[in-house]
Design an enzyme around this catalytic site. Structure first.
Site, mmCIF file in Angstrom:
data_model
loop_
_atom_site.group_PDB
_atom_site.id
_atom_site.type_symbol
_atom_site.label_atom_id
_atom_site.label_comp_id
_atom_site.label_asym_id
_atom_site.label_seq_id
_atom_site.Cartn_x
_atom_site.Cartn_y
_atom_site.Cartn_z
ATOM 1 N N HIS A 32 -4.810 6.939 -4.333
ATOM 2 C CA HIS A 32 -3.412 7.354 -4.198
ATOM 3 C C HIS A 32 -3.086 8.529 -5.140
ATOM 4 O O HIS A 32 -2.228 8.414 -6.022
ATOM 5 C CB HIS A 32 -2.506 6.154 -4.496
ATOM 6 C CG HIS A 32 -1.227 6.173 -3.734
ATOM 7 N ND1 HIS A 32 -1.159 5.812 -2.418
ATOM 8 C CD2 HIS A 32 0.024 6.519 -4.094
ATOM 9 C CE1 HIS A 32 0.090 5.923 -1.998
ATOM 10 N NE2 HIS A 32 0.823 6.363 -3.007
ATOM 11 N N TYR A 69 -3.609 -1.079 9.676
ATOM 12 C CA TYR A 69 -3.090 -1.374 8.339
ATOM 13 C C TYR A 69 -3.705 -2.655 7.777
ATOM 14 O O TYR A 69 -3.998 -2.741 6.577
ATOM 15 C CB TYR A 69 -1.564 -1.474 8.352
ATOM 16 C CG TYR A 69 -0.895 -0.134 8.480
ATOM 17 C CD1 TYR A 69 -1.116 0.874 7.546
ATOM 18 C CD2 TYR A 69 -0.034 0.139 9.540
ATOM 19 C CE1 TYR A 69 -0.516 2.114 7.658
ATOM 20 C CE2 TYR A 69 0.570 1.381 9.661
ATOM 21 C CZ TYR A 69 0.328 2.360 8.721
ATOM 22 O OH TYR A 69 0.933 3.592 8.839
#
Length: 106
Positions: A32, A69
């Site tokens: 991230h 997901y």
């Protein structure tokens, strides 16, 4: 990020391109590195890796997003990349269909 690039220049070159692209995508999402756009950037990197290996891009259809997901989360939390790699392989295979049609194979 340095560890990611160190990893990329070592082991992944021995992986199948679909497996390598999937792992790159998952690992970038986990890292991230950006404030926004990590998912989009990771999918772009994944598709770039697929294209570099001669594969078509993988598009995640709306109807497959929940599984996408879920598999992404499983890979990130449990380090179990198998379901994500399998899903990406199926998406890549589907991406070949227009080429097969044009070639008269399908």
């Amino acid at each position: 990020m340095q560890s990611f690039f160190d990893w990329y220049h070592g082991e992944p070159q021995r992986l199948h391109p679909v497996e390598r692209a999937a792992k790159m995508h998952v690992d970038l999402v986990i890292i991230h590195p950006f404030r926004d756009g990590n998912g989009r950037t990771s999918r772009l990197v994944m598709n770039l890796e697929l294209m570099r290996a001669g594969f078509p891009t993988a598009i995640i259809p709306v109807e497959d997003r929940a599984a996408y997901y879920e598999n992404l989360d499983k890979a990130g939390k449990d380090m179990d990349y198998g379901p994500f790699v399998q899903q990406l392989g199926q998406l890549v295979e589907r991406s070949f269909e227009p080429y097969w049609y044009l070639l008269g194979i399908a």
